[in-house]
Write a protein that holds these residues in place. Sequence first.
Motif, PDB file in Angstrom:
ATOM      1  N   LEU A   3       0.838  -1.201   0.000  1.00 46.57           N
ATOM      2  CA  LEU A   3       0.000   0.000   0.000  1.00 46.57           C
ATOM      3  C   LEU A   3       0.868   1.244   0.000  1.00 46.57           C
ATOM      4  CD1 LEU A   3      -2.904  -0.147   2.629  1.00 46.57           C
ATOM      5  CD2 LEU A   3      -3.097   0.111   0.153  1.00 46.57           C
ATOM      6  N   TYR A   4       0.434   2.259  -0.721  1.00 51.43           N
ATOM      7  CA  TYR A   4       1.141   3.540  -0.694  1.00 51.43           C
ATOM      8  C   TYR A   4       0.770   4.250   0.602  1.00 51.43           C
ATOM      9  CZ  TYR A   4       2.756   8.197  -2.039  1.00 51.43           C
ATOM     10  OH  TYR A   4       3.414   9.404  -2.091  1.00 51.43           O
ATOM     11  N   ASN A   5       1.791   4.728   1.307  1.00 58.16           N
ATOM     12  CA  ASN A   5       1.573   5.412   2.571  1.00 58.16           C
ATOM     13  C   ASN A   5       1.959   6.884   2.408  1.00 58.16           C
ATOM     14  OD1 ASN A   5       1.386   6.198   5.199  1.00 58.16           O
ATOM     15  ND2 ASN A   5       2.767   4.609   6.023  1.00 58.16           N
ATOM     16  N   THR A   6       0.991   7.767   2.542  1.00 54.06           N
ATOM     17  CA  THR A   6       1.282   9.200   2.361  1.00 54.06           C
ATOM     18  C   THR A   6       2.349   9.677   3.354  1.00 54.06           C
ATOM     19  OG1 THR A   6      -1.006   9.509   1.695  1.00 54.06           O
ATOM     20  CG2 THR A   6       0.209  11.495   2.183  1.00 54.06           C
ATOM     21  N   LEU A   7       2.387   9.048   4.532  1.00 57.50           N
ATOM     22  CA  LEU A   7       3.350   9.456   5.557  1.00 57.50           C
ATOM     23  C   LEU A   7       4.786   9.303   5.060  1.00 57.50           C
ATOM     24  CD1 LEU A   7       2.947  10.504   8.449  1.00 57.50           C
ATOM     25  CD2 LEU A   7       3.143   8.149   9.253  1.00 57.50           C
ATOM     26  N   SER A   8       5.081   8.183   4.387  1.00 56.92           N
ATOM     27  CA  SER A   8       6.450   7.933   3.909  1.00 56.92           C
ATOM     28  C   SER A   8       6.623   8.305   2.443  1.00 56.92           C
ATOM     29  CB  SER A   8       6.806   6.454   4.101  1.00 56.92           C
ATOM     30  OG  SER A   8       5.980   5.662   3.266  1.00 56.92           O
ATOM     31  N   GLY A 231      -9.170   2.393  19.261  1.00 58.44           N
ATOM     32  CA  GLY A 231      -8.013   2.493  20.153  1.00 58.44           C
ATOM     33  C   GLY A 231      -7.073   3.623  19.745  1.00 58.44           C
ATOM     34  N   ASP A 232      -5.966   3.750  20.519  1.00 57.54           N
ATOM     35  CA  ASP A 232      -5.041   4.880  20.334  1.00 57.54           C
ATOM     36  C   ASP A 232      -4.312   4.847  19.004  1.00 57.54           C
ATOM     37  OD1 ASP A 232      -5.744   5.611  22.813  1.00 57.54           O
ATOM     38  OD2 ASP A 232      -3.811   5.187  23.773  1.00 57.54           O
ATOM     39  N   GLN A 233      -4.124   3.639  18.476  1.00 58.76           N
ATOM     40  CA  GLN A 233      -3.362   3.526  17.228  1.00 58.76           C
ATOM     41  C   GLN A 233      -4.146   2.699  16.218  1.00 58.76           C
ATOM     42  OE1 GLN A 233       0.251   2.101  19.459  1.00 58.76           O
ATOM     43  NE2 GLN A 233       1.197   3.558  18.047  1.00 58.76           N
ATOM     44  N   ILE A 234      -4.237   3.214  15.004  1.00 57.18           N
ATOM     45  CA  ILE A 234      -4.992   2.466  13.996  1.00 57.18           C
ATOM     46  C   ILE A 234      -4.114   2.129  12.797  1.00 57.18           C
ATOM     47  CG2 ILE A 234      -7.276   3.260  14.677  1.00 57.18           C
ATOM     48  CD1 ILE A 234      -7.240   5.384  12.694  1.00 57.18           C
ATOM     49  N   ASP A 235      -4.511   1.087  12.088  1.00 55.78           N
ATOM     50  CA  ASP A 235      -3.671   0.617  10.979  1.00 55.78           C
ATOM     51  C   ASP A 235      -3.818   1.491   9.741  1.00 55.78           C
ATOM     52  OD1 ASP A 235      -2.513  -1.710  12.220  1.00 55.78           O
ATOM     53  OD2 ASP A 235      -4.512  -2.582  12.189  1.00 55.78           O
ATOM     54  N   ILE A 236      -5.067   1.709   9.310  1.00 56.85           N
ATOM     55  CA  ILE A 236      -5.282   2.454   8.064  1.00 56.85           C
ATOM     56  C   ILE A 236      -6.281   3.579   8.292  1.00 56.85           C
ATOM     57  CG2 ILE A 236      -6.074   2.320   5.654  1.00 56.85           C
ATOM     58  CD1 ILE A 236      -5.419  -0.640   5.646  1.00 56.85           C
ATOM     59  N   HIS A 237      -5.966   4.733   7.743  1.00 60.91           N
ATOM     60  CA  HIS A 237      -6.906   5.863   7.788  1.00 60.91           C
ATOM     61  C   HIS A 237      -7.013   6.380   6.356  1.00 60.91           C
ATOM     62  CE1 HIS A 237      -8.882   9.538   8.774  1.00 60.91           C
ATOM     63  NE2 HIS A 237      -8.596   9.541  10.057  1.00 60.91           N
ATOM     64  N   THR A 238      -8.250   6.546   5.865  1.00 63.97           N
ATOM     65  CA  THR A 238      -8.422   7.004   4.481  1.00 63.97           C
ATOM     66  C   THR A 238      -9.125   8.362   4.418  1.00 63.97           C
ATOM     67  OG1 THR A 238     -10.642   6.174   3.974  1.00 63.97           O
ATOM     68  CG2 THR A 238      -8.857   4.575   3.853  1.00 63.97           C
ATOM     69  N   GLY A 239      -8.954   9.006   3.268  1.00 69.88           N
ATOM     70  CA  GLY A 239      -9.626  10.284   3.022  1.00 69.88           C
ATOM     71  C   GLY A 239      -9.211  10.799   1.652  1.00 69.88           C
ATOM     72  N   GLY A 240      -9.821  11.895   1.224  1.00 72.14           N
ATOM     73  CA  GLY A 240      -9.429  12.517  -0.037  1.00 72.14           C
ATOM     74  C   GLY A 240      -8.123  13.284   0.136  1.00 72.14           C
ATOM     75  N   ILE A 241      -7.411  13.538  -0.972  1.00 72.74           N
ATOM     76  CA  ILE A 241      -6.119  14.236  -0.861  1.00 72.74           C
ATOM     77  C   ILE A 241      -6.270  15.648  -0.281  1.00 72.74           C
ATOM     78  CG2 ILE A 241      -4.723  13.033  -2.617  1.00 72.74           C
ATOM     79  CD1 ILE A 241      -5.632  15.189  -4.620  1.00 72.74           C
ATOM     80  N   ASP A 242      -7.466  16.217  -0.391  1.00 66.61           N
ATOM     81  CA  ASP A 242      -7.676  17.555   0.174  1.00 66.61           C
ATOM     82  C   ASP A 242      -7.527  17.573   1.694  1.00 66.61           C
ATOM     83  OD1 ASP A 242      -9.982  15.897   0.065  1.00 66.61           O
ATOM     84  OD2 ASP A 242     -11.310  17.588   0.462  1.00 66.61           O
ATOM     85  N   HIS A 243      -7.612  16.396   2.317  1.00 66.49           N
ATOM     86  CA  HIS A 243      -7.532  16.345   3.779  1.00 66.49           C
ATOM     87  C   HIS A 243      -6.102  16.330   4.306  1.00 66.49           C
ATOM     88  CE1 HIS A 243     -11.702  16.195   4.029  1.00 66.49           C
ATOM     89  NE2 HIS A 243     -11.924  14.921   4.185  1.00 66.49           N
ATOM     90  N   ILE A 244      -5.121  16.164   3.424  1.00 62.13           N
ATOM     91  CA  ILE A 244      -3.737  15.981   3.913  1.00 62.13           C
ATOM     92  C   ILE A 244      -3.222  17.202   4.707  1.00 62.13           C
ATOM     93  CG2 ILE A 244      -1.332  15.478   3.279  1.00 62.13           C
ATOM     94  CD1 ILE A 244      -2.478  13.966   0.793  1.00 62.13           C
ATOM     95  N   PRO A 245      -3.268  18.415   4.138  1.00 62.58           N
ATOM     96  CA  PRO A 245      -2.598  19.518   4.840  1.00 62.58           C
ATOM     97  C   PRO A 245      -3.301  20.047   6.085  1.00 62.58           C
ATOM     98  CG  PRO A 245      -3.553  20.288   2.772  1.00 62.58           C
ATOM     99  CD  PRO A 245      -3.795  18.822   2.820  1.00 62.58           C
ATOM    100  N   TYR A 267      -0.754   3.570   8.336  1.00 64.15           N
ATOM    101  CA  TYR A 267      -0.802   3.790   6.873  1.00 64.15           C
ATOM    102  C   TYR A 267      -1.873   4.821   6.539  1.00 64.15           C
ATOM    103  CZ  TYR A 267       1.766  -0.568   6.955  1.00 64.15           C
ATOM    104  OH  TYR A 267       2.706  -1.539   7.236  1.00 64.15           O
ATOM    105  N   TRP A 268      -1.460   5.912   5.919  1.00 65.37           N
ATOM    106  CA  TRP A 268      -2.412   6.924   5.461  1.00 65.37           C
ATOM    107  C   TRP A 268      -2.684   6.691   3.983  1.00 65.37           C
ATOM    108  CZ3 TRP A 268      -5.260  10.331   8.138  1.00 65.37           C
ATOM    109  CH2 TRP A 268      -4.883  10.619   9.445  1.00 65.37           C
ATOM    110  N   VAL A 269      -3.947   6.445   3.662  1.00 65.36           N
ATOM    111  CA  VAL A 269      -4.345   6.190   2.270  1.00 65.36           C
ATOM    112  C   VAL A 269      -5.169   7.374   1.777  1.00 65.36           C
ATOM    113  CG1 VAL A 269      -5.809   4.721   0.814  1.00 65.36           C
ATOM    114  CG2 VAL A 269      -4.292   3.674   2.520  1.00 65.36           C
ATOM    115  N   HIS A 270      -4.711   7.999   0.700  1.00 62.21           N
ATOM    116  CA  HIS A 270      -5.432   9.172   0.172  1.00 62.21           C
ATOM    117  C   HIS A 270      -5.875   8.987  -1.268  1.00 62.21           C
ATOM    118  CE1 HIS A 270      -3.578  11.167   3.730  1.00 62.21           C
ATOM    119  NE2 HIS A 270      -4.810  11.632   3.765  1.00 62.21           N
TER     120      HIS A 270
END
Length: 475
Positions: A3-8, A231-245, A267-270
């Motif tokens: 998966l592509y991760n926006t974070l990295s 919980g405090d930590q989640i594996d995947i979070h998704t959203g549109g690219i407009d949500h990144i900044p 993993y951030w999926v956008h």
Amino acid sequence: MKLYNTLSRKVEEFQPANAPKVSLYACGFTVYDYTHLGHLRKYSMDDILIRTLKYFGYEVTFVQNVTDVGHLASDADTGEDKLEKGAKKYGQSVYDIAHKFEDYFFESMDAMGNLRPDVSCRATDHIEQQLAMVLELEKKGFTYVIDGDGVYFDTSKLSDYGKLARLNLEQQKEGARVDVVVGKRNPADFALWKFEKPGENRAMVWPSPWSERSFPGWHIECSAMSMEYLGDQIDIHTGGIDHIPVHHTNEIAQAEAVTGKKPFVKYWVHHNFLRVENEKMSKSLGNFFTIDDVIKKGFHPKALRLLFLSSHYRSELNFTWDSLAGAQKALEKLVAQLGEHLSEESINIKDVSPAALDFKDRFVAAMGNDLDTPQAVATLWEVLKSSLSGAEKAVLLSEFDQLLGFDFKGLVTEFSQEVVDLTKLPEEVRTLLDQRKEARANKNWQRSDELRSALLEQGFSVEDTADGQELHRQK
Ligand code: AMP
Ligand code: ZN
């Protein structure tokens, strides 16, 4: 699976914290107007991701919020609340608007064949959790109050604020316009909790330690509800690219400030945007389309699904009615070919020939490679064109369907029912249809259902559409 991760900014090997369990949070819809084609693309691609994870053996818990308060017209914490705006536009109460468009959202999702979330949570049902989180942030020293405006998050208190979007905070400071919100300490600071302004007369307000009439900021709902359910930590979070900044950057800040910098999301999926005829979709341009517009123009929602799959979720997609017409034709061809093979004796996917297995491996590899749906769909067409037996084609397509979510078998049945020209009906069927029309006009639903059964006995199923009764001949 990769998966592509926006974070990295890299395609990474997917390794959830507690395999085979996967926690997934998808930013939900703001329920102040109709769900449009852009939303349909984003949530359909989320659905494909979830189905693919399940196919790869993961047990996914899928949480999605409903934004029904606090999302202001501008990302800079100013402007009208979108829900209040919707209420004015449609002349209804905010709660009526919220429920109407939440229902429309889920009806649109159902039409597309998207699975419903395991947990669907409304911001207004979680005011307590959001307030508790803001109080915790206050206790930890991350907040300050701007009189008459709200409680703000001080972004300078987090050393890595802006890491997701790789924001340059120094540049932001140098280039800052006169602050839209007077009193902010840093340009990136954002509202956690807002106070009603004199004369604003909002329909949605709650008491808080700072003001009797106040409401949550937009970002806090996603941090509070994702932590409540996953919980405090989640594996995947998704959203549109407009949500990144802004939105996701602020979700991270809130969550990590509360938990002491435990990484909030692995993993951030956008998703990239859908444009319409090369323009941004907007009501004023007259290119704002819903699932109903698609159906009214005679297209099947699953043709839209096929169109979405033809581009990668990280690329922009330009929607045109011509491209949808192409997808509709392709879908009809696909379903017709599959229909021919379904009647053949079925076999188990484990017993297919090496050639069929090769197709399956290629398809699964494409989907496992950051959801390469264009490649996967190309493989699907190769299968149909190949010299494999009909039974093998059928079993491969139903395997692929587990990841793509078309319900191919249901489509074969649906498409095999021919729509009947009402002017060319046998007299007795015509009479039943007229009687049913009258029963419906009189709201006599029981009689209407009896007549539906009578029509079915004659070999016709009836569907109630916006243009009246539509008859299908059962094959
Ligand atoms: P909203 O209701 O505005 O919060 O949007 C819900 C989700 O849909 C967000 O993740 C947005 O990024 C996404 N979205 C909005 N417009 C589009 C579009 N034109 N194409 C793709 N995704 C969109
Ligand atoms: Zn969100």
